[in-house]
Design an enzyme around this catalytic site. Sequence first.
Site, short mmCIF file in Angstrom:
data_model
loop_
_atom_site.label_atom_id
_atom_site.label_comp_id
_atom_site.label_asym_id
_atom_site.label_seq_id
_atom_site.Cartn_x
_atom_site.Cartn_y
_atom_site.Cartn_z
N LYS A 22 -9.00 24.60 -30.39
CA LYS A 22 -9.99 23.55 -30.67
C LYS A 22 -9.67 22.31 -29.83
O LYS A 22 -10.56 21.71 -29.23
CB LYS A 22 -9.93 23.18 -32.14
CG LYS A 22 -10.66 21.91 -32.52
CD LYS A 22 -10.63 21.61 -34.00
CE LYS A 22 -9.39 20.91 -34.47
NZ LYS A 22 -9.26 19.49 -34.17
N ASN A 23 -8.39 21.94 -29.78
CA ASN A 23 -8.02 20.68 -29.13
C ASN A 23 -7.97 20.76 -27.61
O ASN A 23 -7.69 19.76 -26.96
CB ASN A 23 -6.69 20.17 -29.71
CG ASN A 23 -6.85 19.76 -31.17
OD1 ASN A 23 -7.97 19.64 -31.67
ND2 ASN A 23 -5.75 19.58 -31.86
N CYS A 116 -8.78 7.57 -40.43
CA CYS A 116 -9.03 8.69 -41.35
C CYS A 116 -7.78 8.82 -42.23
O CYS A 116 -6.94 7.96 -42.27
CB CYS A 116 -9.28 9.97 -40.56
SG CYS A 116 -7.87 10.43 -39.58
N ARG A 121 -5.51 5.16 -36.41
CA ARG A 121 -5.96 5.84 -35.20
C ARG A 121 -6.74 4.92 -34.23
O ARG A 121 -7.91 5.10 -33.97
CB ARG A 121 -6.76 7.09 -35.57
CG ARG A 121 -5.95 8.00 -36.47
CD ARG A 121 -6.56 9.34 -36.68
NE ARG A 121 -6.36 10.18 -35.48
CZ ARG A 121 -6.81 11.43 -35.46
NH1 ARG A 121 -7.47 11.92 -36.47
NH2 ARG A 121 -6.63 12.17 -34.39
N ASP A 304 0.74 18.40 -36.14
CA ASP A 304 -0.31 19.20 -36.81
C ASP A 304 0.28 20.36 -37.59
O ASP A 304 -0.44 21.01 -38.35
CB ASP A 304 -1.32 19.73 -35.78
CG ASP A 304 -2.12 18.59 -35.18
OD1 ASP A 304 -2.67 18.77 -34.08
OD2 ASP A 304 -2.17 17.52 -35.80
N ARG A 396 -13.20 22.93 -40.01
CA ARG A 396 -13.23 22.21 -38.73
C ARG A 396 -12.24 22.82 -37.75
O ARG A 396 -12.44 22.75 -36.54
CB ARG A 396 -12.86 20.74 -38.96
CG ARG A 396 -13.92 19.94 -39.66
CD ARG A 396 -13.56 18.47 -39.67
NE ARG A 396 -13.33 17.97 -38.33
CZ ARG A 396 -13.05 16.68 -38.08
NH1 ARG A 396 -12.93 15.82 -39.06
NH2 ARG A 396 -12.86 16.27 -36.85
C1 EPZ Z 1 -4.93 14.62 -30.86
O1 EPZ Z 1 -5.46 13.49 -31.54
C2 EPZ Z 1 -5.34 15.83 -31.69
N1 EPZ Z 1 -6.79 15.92 -31.75
C3 EPZ Z 1 -4.76 15.70 -33.10
O2 EPZ Z 1 -5.10 16.89 -33.80
C4 EPZ Z 1 -3.24 15.61 -33.00
O3 EPZ Z 1 -2.72 15.43 -34.30
C5 EPZ Z 1 -2.86 14.42 -32.11
O4 EPZ Z 1 -3.49 14.57 -30.81
C6 EPZ Z 1 -1.34 14.33 -31.89
O5 EPZ Z 1 -0.87 15.51 -31.33
C7 EPZ Z 1 -7.45 16.44 -30.67
O6 EPZ Z 1 -6.86 16.80 -29.66
C8 EPZ Z 1 -8.95 16.56 -30.80
P1 EPZ Z 1 -3.03 10.63 -30.24
P2 EPZ Z 1 -5.42 12.04 -30.83
O7 EPZ Z 1 -3.92 9.72 -29.49
O8 EPZ Z 1 -5.66 12.20 -29.40
C9 EPZ Z 1 -1.57 6.40 -31.70
C10 EPZ Z 1 -6.01 18.16 -35.51
O9 EPZ Z 1 -5.56 18.36 -36.63
N2 EPZ Z 1 -2.55 5.86 -30.76
O10 EPZ Z 1 -2.01 11.43 -29.53
O11 EPZ Z 1 -6.31 11.15 -31.61
C11 EPZ Z 1 -2.25 7.05 -32.90
O12 EPZ Z 1 -2.56 6.05 -33.87
C12 EPZ Z 1 -5.97 16.76 -34.93
O13 EPZ Z 1 -6.48 19.05 -34.75
C13 EPZ Z 1 -2.57 4.49 -30.53
O14 EPZ Z 1 -1.79 3.72 -31.12
O15 EPZ Z 1 -3.91 11.64 -31.11
C14 EPZ Z 1 -1.22 8.01 -33.40
O16 EPZ Z 1 -0.31 7.34 -34.25
C15 EPZ Z 1 -5.50 15.76 -35.96
N3 EPZ Z 1 -3.48 3.98 -29.66
C16 EPZ Z 1 -0.52 8.46 -32.12
O17 EPZ Z 1 -0.87 7.50 -31.11
C17 EPZ Z 1 -4.36 4.78 -28.98
O18 EPZ Z 1 -5.17 4.27 -28.17
C18 EPZ Z 1 -0.95 9.84 -31.63
O19 EPZ Z 1 -2.35 9.79 -31.42
C19 EPZ Z 1 -4.32 6.17 -29.22
C20 EPZ Z 1 -3.40 6.69 -30.10
#
Ligand code: EPZ
Length: 420
Positions: A22-23, A116, A121, A304, A396
């Site tokens: 999915k990701n 969420c 996020r 995850d 999802r």
């Molecule tokens: C991706 O989300 C995945 N989703 C998430 O999977 C996964 O948990 C996550 O990466 C971490 O591996 C998809 O790929 C669609 P991040 P993403 O930006 O990109 C902080 C699932 O269950 N952050 O790596 O949103 C954020 O708050 C989902 O399939 C900032 O501070 O994750 C978090 O604490 C859930 N500023 C950390 O980084 C930003 O601009 C990781 O977030 C962006 C992120």
Amino acid sequence: MEKIVIEGQVPLRGKVRCEGAKNAALPIMAATLLCEEPCILSGVPPLKDVETMSRVLCSIGLDVRIEDGTISVRQRGPLGLEPPYEAVRAMRASFLVLGPLLCRLGAARIPLPGGCDIGQRPVDLHLKGLQAMGASIELKGGYVEAKARRLSGATIYLDFPSVGATENLMMAASQAFGETIIENAAQEPEVVDLANFLNTIGANVRGAGTSRIRITGRRGFGGGEYTIIPDRLEAATYLLAGIATGGSIRVENVIPEHLTAFLAKIQEAGAEVSTGLRYVAASMEGRANPVTVKTLPYPGFPTDLQAPIMSFLATARGTSIIIESVFERRFAHVEELNRMGAKIRAEGSHAVIEGVEELTGASVEASDLRAGAALVLAGLQARGRTEVSGVSHIKRGYYQLVEKLKRVGARIEVRCEENA
Ligand code: EPZ
């Protein structure tokens, strides 16, 4: 309302075939906005999130057809710069159209994705990177209004190796003027898959899978055909179902190297693991050894899989520790597991899991897709009946979860409750 109803304590044995990731599918679908020719994506998981992304792309000018795991995409008219509010709010990954729209239109107006259940996020790293590339960014009424006549290459350091920020910036840089370097980039396999897709349609991305990605901007991308990588998170969930029930599961259509940290951890907990070119098998008898898990950006233990492995460790022979270092609030499943007799204490980013002999079935509520998977895993190992609500979350990220578990012996079904 739908519920998943499970009669637990049946050892699961057999084979499960995993879907595409999915990701990986979601960012690659967003990247098709960069194509001026048609694209065919294979191995796409038939999930609700894929339908949502398809709706987003159709709303801004693409024609998207989904059939048996294959998606064909072509531009049907002028691109729009604003995806529908409800789709972005429903699925954070919709925010990934920002980079491609800035390349194609020089402008985009995207609702800020909400927080969420797993954390606030923010998208500050996405926006900071785009500003470094010359975009003007304004936040107005809950929307991101971005403009850039033509993005210019820049060196961008990510304070955190954010998956989404790396993906958005890689797509934006792919058609920027000059060279972009993303330092402290995310190294997830899904980021590599996006880079490989971008290179298929004409981009020049090097170093994906390392913390330094170098992109040389080009224009006029064509189309192409691409197959999405298998879903490592789905694979791990079924392996946990096998070992948590004292059974033996072989997952097929998986790349074992994508699961190195996870496989090392379940072996440490006492599971027998074997791997082949495109399969992984795991089996276990008796209770797990307690272990310590710290979630980290790839190649560390995936956040995850934090909730799913917590279910498995709830009945370990001793006390385990889980440290969630990626999201600030990803322990909503703890209370639900404790309703099933688990003894887990969550404090800040730490959870202390005192292993119990067995869990007992209860009615529990899924708050996000991985917590939902964790509650199903808990129900599979619990004595008696477990009813999991919040099934829409689970759908999802897991295609035919109930059917696949049934095929390996689980006593599980989906029930519709009228008055619930
Ligand atoms: C991706 O989300 C995945 N989703 C998430 O999977 C996964 O948990 C996550 O990466 C971490 O591996 C998809 O790929 C669609 P991040 P993403 O930006 O990109 C902080 C699932 O269950 N952050 O790596 O949103 C954020 O708050 C989902 O399939 C900032 O501070 O994750 C978090 O604490 C859930 N500023 C950390 O980084 C930003 O601009 C990781 O977030 C962006 C992120």
